[in-house]
Design an enzyme around this catalytic site. Structure first.
Site, PDB file in Angstrom:
ATOM      1  N   GLY A 116      -3.646   4.810   4.999  1.00  0.00           N
ATOM      2  CA  GLY A 116      -4.067   4.857   3.601  1.00  0.00           C
ATOM      3  C   GLY A 116      -2.886   5.164   2.695  1.00  0.00           C
ATOM      4  O   GLY A 116      -1.908   5.778   3.112  1.00  0.00           O
ATOM      5  N   GLY A 143     -11.548  -3.159   4.737  1.00  0.00           N
ATOM      6  CA  GLY A 143     -10.087  -3.075   4.594  1.00  0.00           C
ATOM      7  C   GLY A 143      -9.438  -2.155   5.623  1.00  0.00           C
ATOM      8  O   GLY A 143      -8.252  -1.848   5.523  1.00  0.00           O
ATOM      9  N   LYS A 175       3.156   3.944  18.386  1.00  0.00           N
ATOM     10  CA  LYS A 175       3.110   5.336  17.925  1.00  0.00           C
ATOM     11  C   LYS A 175       3.312   6.306  19.102  1.00  0.00           C
ATOM     12  O   LYS A 175       4.000   7.325  18.969  1.00  0.00           O
ATOM     13  CB  LYS A 175       1.771   5.613  17.235  1.00  0.00           C
ATOM     14  CG  LYS A 175       1.610   4.813  15.945  1.00  0.00           C
ATOM     15  CD  LYS A 175       0.173   4.823  15.468  1.00  0.00           C
ATOM     16  CE  LYS A 175      -0.014   4.072  14.176  1.00  0.00           C
ATOM     17  NZ  LYS A 175      -1.431   3.874  13.834  1.00  0.00           N
ATOM     18  N   ASP A 180      -0.650  -1.238  18.493  1.00  0.00           N
ATOM     19  CA  ASP A 180      -0.303  -0.310  17.408  1.00  0.00           C
ATOM     20  C   ASP A 180      -0.218   1.124  17.959  1.00  0.00           C
ATOM     21  O   ASP A 180       0.750   1.842  17.705  1.00  0.00           O
ATOM     22  CB  ASP A 180      -1.375  -0.424  16.312  1.00  0.00           C
ATOM     23  CG  ASP A 180      -1.172   0.590  15.203  1.00  0.00           C
ATOM     24  OD1 ASP A 180      -0.298   0.378  14.350  1.00  0.00           O
ATOM     25  OD2 ASP A 180      -1.889   1.616  15.204  1.00  0.00           O
ATOM     26  N   THR A 223       0.823  -1.216   0.000  1.00  0.00           N
ATOM     27  CA  THR A 223       0.000   0.000   0.000  1.00  0.00           C
ATOM     28  C   THR A 223       0.855   1.262   0.000  1.00  0.00           C
ATOM     29  O   THR A 223       0.694   2.146  -0.847  1.00  0.00           O
ATOM     30  CB  THR A 223      -0.913  -0.001   1.255  1.00  0.00           C
ATOM     31  OG1 THR A 223      -1.624  -1.225   1.270  1.00  0.00           O
ATOM     32  CG2 THR A 223      -1.869   1.159   1.264  1.00  0.00           C
ATOM     33  N   VAL A 224       1.800   1.339   0.919  1.00  0.00           N
ATOM     34  CA  VAL A 224       2.577   2.571   1.079  1.00  0.00           C
ATOM     35  C   VAL A 224       3.646   2.711  -0.007  1.00  0.00           C
ATOM     36  O   VAL A 224       3.789   3.781  -0.618  1.00  0.00           O
ATOM     37  CB  VAL A 224       3.209   2.634   2.499  1.00  0.00           C
ATOM     38  CG1 VAL A 224       4.054   3.888   2.664  1.00  0.00           C
ATOM     39  CG2 VAL A 224       2.116   2.579   3.564  1.00  0.00           C
ATOM     40  N   GLU A 275      -6.811  -5.412   9.609  1.00  0.00           N
ATOM     41  CA  GLU A 275      -6.126  -6.566   9.015  1.00  0.00           C
ATOM     42  C   GLU A 275      -6.955  -7.830   9.279  1.00  0.00           C
ATOM     43  O   GLU A 275      -7.792  -7.860  10.183  1.00  0.00           O
ATOM     44  CB  GLU A 275      -4.762  -6.771   9.710  1.00  0.00           C
ATOM     45  CG  GLU A 275      -3.841  -5.582   9.657  1.00  0.00           C
ATOM     46  CD  GLU A 275      -3.209  -5.415   8.287  1.00  0.00           C
ATOM     47  OE1 GLU A 275      -3.053  -6.421   7.573  1.00  0.00           O
ATOM     48  OE2 GLU A 275      -2.909  -4.274   7.924  1.00  0.00           O
ATOM     49  N   GLY A 286      -0.324   8.549  10.392  1.00  0.00           N
ATOM     50  CA  GLY A 286      -0.406   8.571   8.922  1.00  0.00           C
ATOM     51  C   GLY A 286      -0.217   9.944   8.318  1.00  0.00           C
ATOM     52  O   GLY A 286       0.860  10.523   8.377  1.00  0.00           O
TER      53      GLY A 286
HETATM   54  N1  LIG Z   1      -0.971   0.837   5.058  1.00  0.00           N
HETATM   55  C1  LIG Z   1      -1.020   1.995   5.689  1.00  0.00           C
HETATM   56  O1  LIG Z   1      -1.968   2.773   5.549  1.00  0.00           O
HETATM   57  C2  LIG Z   1       0.115   2.398   6.600  1.00  0.00           C
HETATM   58  C3  LIG Z   1       0.040   3.642   7.269  1.00  0.00           C
HETATM   59  C4  LIG Z   1       1.114   4.059   8.066  1.00  0.00           C
HETATM   60  C5  LIG Z   1       2.211   3.220   8.208  1.00  0.00           C
HETATM   61  N2  LIG Z   1       2.227   2.002   7.579  1.00  0.00           N
HETATM   62  C6  LIG Z   1       3.430   1.159   7.739  1.00  0.00           C
HETATM   63  O2  LIG Z   1       4.076   1.094   6.472  1.00  0.00           O
HETATM   64  C7  LIG Z   1       4.700  -0.179   6.315  1.00  0.00           C
HETATM   65  C8  LIG Z   1       4.181  -0.816   5.024  1.00  0.00           C
HETATM   66  O3  LIG Z   1       2.783  -1.001   5.150  1.00  0.00           O
HETATM   67  P1  LIG Z   1       1.905  -1.518   3.900  1.00  0.00           P
HETATM   68  O4  LIG Z   1       0.492  -1.428   4.336  1.00  0.00           O
HETATM   69  O5  LIG Z   1       2.349  -0.831   2.660  1.00  0.00           O
HETATM   70  O6  LIG Z   1       2.358  -3.056   3.863  1.00  0.00           O
HETATM   71  P2  LIG Z   1       2.009  -4.154   2.758  1.00  0.00           P
HETATM   72  O7  LIG Z   1       0.913  -3.663   1.880  1.00  0.00           O
HETATM   73  O8  LIG Z   1       1.883  -5.439   3.490  1.00  0.00           O
HETATM   74  O9  LIG Z   1       3.336  -4.203   1.852  1.00  0.00           O
HETATM   75  C9  LIG Z   1       4.573  -4.607   2.339  1.00  0.00           C
HETATM   76  C10 LIG Z   1       5.545  -4.626   1.177  1.00  0.00           C
HETATM   77  O10 LIG Z   1       6.841  -4.878   1.682  1.00  0.00           O
HETATM   78  C11 LIG Z   1       7.434  -5.993   1.016  1.00  0.00           C
HETATM   79  N3  LIG Z   1       8.234  -6.659   2.056  1.00  0.00           N
HETATM   80  C12 LIG Z   1       7.858  -6.946   3.327  1.00  0.00           C
HETATM   81  N4  LIG Z   1       8.897  -7.485   3.999  1.00  0.00           N
HETATM   82  C13 LIG Z   1       9.933  -7.524   3.126  1.00  0.00           C
HETATM   83  C14 LIG Z   1      11.276  -7.966   3.206  1.00  0.00           C
HETATM   84  N5  LIG Z   1      11.773  -8.476   4.339  1.00  0.00           N
HETATM   85  N6  LIG Z   1      12.059  -7.868   2.116  1.00  0.00           N
HETATM   86  C15 LIG Z   1      11.568  -7.367   0.962  1.00  0.00           C
HETATM   87  N7  LIG Z   1      10.307  -6.918   0.819  1.00  0.00           N
HETATM   88  C16 LIG Z   1       9.501  -7.003   1.889  1.00  0.00           C
HETATM   89  C17 LIG Z   1       6.300  -6.805   0.455  1.00  0.00           C
HETATM   90  O11 LIG Z   1       6.768  -7.502  -0.702  1.00  0.00           O
HETATM   91  P3  LIG Z   1       5.784  -8.406  -1.633  1.00  0.00           P
HETATM   92  O12 LIG Z   1       4.893  -7.410  -2.324  1.00  0.00           O
HETATM   93  O13 LIG Z   1       6.682  -9.100  -2.569  1.00  0.00           O
HETATM   94  O14 LIG Z   1       5.054  -9.278  -0.666  1.00  0.00           O
HETATM   95  C18 LIG Z   1       5.283  -5.691   0.119  1.00  0.00           C
HETATM   96  O15 LIG Z   1       5.542  -5.165  -1.167  1.00  0.00           O
HETATM   97  C19 LIG Z   1       4.387  -0.972   7.569  1.00  0.00           C
HETATM   98  O16 LIG Z   1       5.480  -0.889   8.443  1.00  0.00           O
HETATM   99  C20 LIG Z   1       3.160  -0.266   8.140  1.00  0.00           C
HETATM  100  O17 LIG Z   1       3.063  -0.382   9.543  1.00  0.00           O
HETATM  101  C21 LIG Z   1       1.214   1.589   6.783  1.00  0.00           C
END
Ligand SMILES: NC(=O)c1ccc[n+]([C@@H]2O[C@H](COP(=O)([O-])OP(=O)(O)OC[C@H]3O[C@@H](n4cnc5c(N)ncnc54)[C@H](OP(=O)(O)O)[C@@H]3O)[C@@H](O)[C@H]2O)c1
Length: 327
Positions: free
Chosen positions: A302, A186, A204, A200, A13-14, A189, A133
């Site tokens: 998001g 969504g 923060k 969580d 997502t990010v 999780e 965020g």
């Molecule tokens: N989603 C949000 O709204 C949000 C908001 C604030 C902060 N965050 C933080 O931002 C971070 C990412 O969140 P997300 O929602 O984008 O996660 P996500 O959708 O689960 O995506 C994670 C990505 O990281 C890759 N990945 C994970 N571990 C890896 C590793 N060891 N080596 C290489 N690639 C790896 C995955 O690869 P594959 O695609 O190949 O599986 C995927 O592309 C997290 O720490 C989360 O807490 C998220």
């Protein structure tokens, strides 16, 4: 015109949001900052998965490929968990790259170490996206802390918990049904443990504590309570009394420099700054010595809220570098 290479760790997502914004805003950033930003590599687990709009040659699953990039200026980190994220950013700093992270789990524990290391290597660390965020709480605090003291922080730092509590009140549904709705939309999780247990919000809050007070409390001393024990009857009774349940993460410092932190549901009335915050929004209420009270509200997660504040972190690093002090 300076050309810089950036790497993105993660394309979920990010990570995808960062990639899209850097592409969409490349021309504007060139004009405003005089820097041409090229995404040179993206680290993922699965390199064979197709990623829309991404040339496959950009993808790698080997962090060494990132470190080997010539003129690597910044590493955006959007993967999950403490490791290997910390190790990767530590190595990137040693290589002389700025780092910008969204990963609160990693940053709550290793943020201070990364910042110290970055100082030694003359690079910067961006972490706006780790907390609330898209709500600009980190940059706001960094600015006001130049003159003000922050005395007390109260935040709604987990949008899923706030959504569930809001739905229970406005729709008259149970915790379980509201959680299921959050998952269907969504917001939560498949495994919602970190959201609803308060863990969580705890991570923060620790990041905010380190920024406001220069230190965190002992993690074992912090009482962390989630929202799963709150019943519909309690929510309705509170509503009838003109009160609302909010899941509040709270930290303050006493006159002896001791930090007090607590996370859990609280009943608030209409005069409270967090009373009106409904749905998935996050909010942070700061009590400061000169300004008084400030409340920041907005999307706590998001793709674009989170990714855009990371790109803003980078833009502000670039603009600091280009400041020329006349002699
Ligand atoms: N989603 C949000 O709204 C949000 C908001 C604030 C902060 N965050 C933080 O931002 C971070 C990412 O969140 P997300 O929602 O984008 O996660 P996500 O959708 O689960 O995506 C994670 C990505 O990281 C890759 N990945 C994970 N571990 C890896 C590793 N060891 N080596 C290489 N690639 C790896 C995955 O690869 P594959 O695609 O190949 O599986 C995927 O592309 C997290 O720490 C989360 O807490 C998220």
């Amino acid at each position: 015109m300076t050309a810089v290479k950036v790497a993105i760790l993660g394309f979920g997502t990010v990570g995808e949001g960062i990639f899209n914004i850097l592409k969409e805003k490349r021309k504007q950033l060139k004009e405003t900052l005089g820097v041409d930003i090229e995404v040179a590599k993206i680290l993922v687990h699965n390199v064979s998965k197709e990623r829309e709009g991404v040339d496959a040659s950009l993808l790698t699953n080997r962090f060494e490929d990132i470190l080997a990039l010539p003129q690597l200026d910044v590493v955006f980190e959007a993967i999950v968990g403490e490791e290997p994220a910390y190790g990767y950013l530590d190595a990137a700093i040693e290589k002389g790259a700025h780092v910008i992270t969204a990963n609160k789990v990693m940053f709550a524990k290793f943020g201070q170490a990364l910042q110290e290391k970055a100082k030694k290597y003359g690079v910067q660390v961006g972490f706006e996206a780790t907390t609330a965020g898209g709500v600009p709480v980190i940059k706001t605090m960094e600015t006001i802390l130049r003159v003000n003291d922050v005395l007390h922080i109260q935040g709604i730092l987990n949008g899923t918990s706030n959504y569930i509590l809001t739905q229970m009140r406005t729709e008259g549904i149970s915790f379980e049904t509201a959680l299921k709705n959050a998952q269907d939309l969504g917001y939560a999780e498949a495994d919602p443990y970190n959201d609803i247990s308060g863990q969580d919000a705890f991570k923060k809050l620790m990041i905010l504590s380190a920024l406001a007070f220069g230190k965190q409390p002992n993690w074992e001393d912090v009482k962390v309570v989630g929202i799963s024990e709150i019943t519909l009857e309690q929510v309705q009774q509170a509503d009838a009394n003109g009160q609302r349940y909010r899941h509040i993460a709270e930290v303050s410092i006493d006159e002896n420099g001791k930090i007090h932190a607590e996370i859990g549901p609280q009943l608030v009335d209409a005069a409270h700054p967090l009373y009106a915050i409904d749905g998935v929004d996050n909010a942070v209420a700061l009590d400061t010595n000169y300004i008084g009270k400030i409340t920041l509200v907005g999307p706590g997660a998001g793709m674009y809220p989170t990714a855009s504040v990371m790109v803003e972190d980078y833009a502000s690093m670039l603009s600091k570098q280009s400041v020329v002090v006349p002699v």
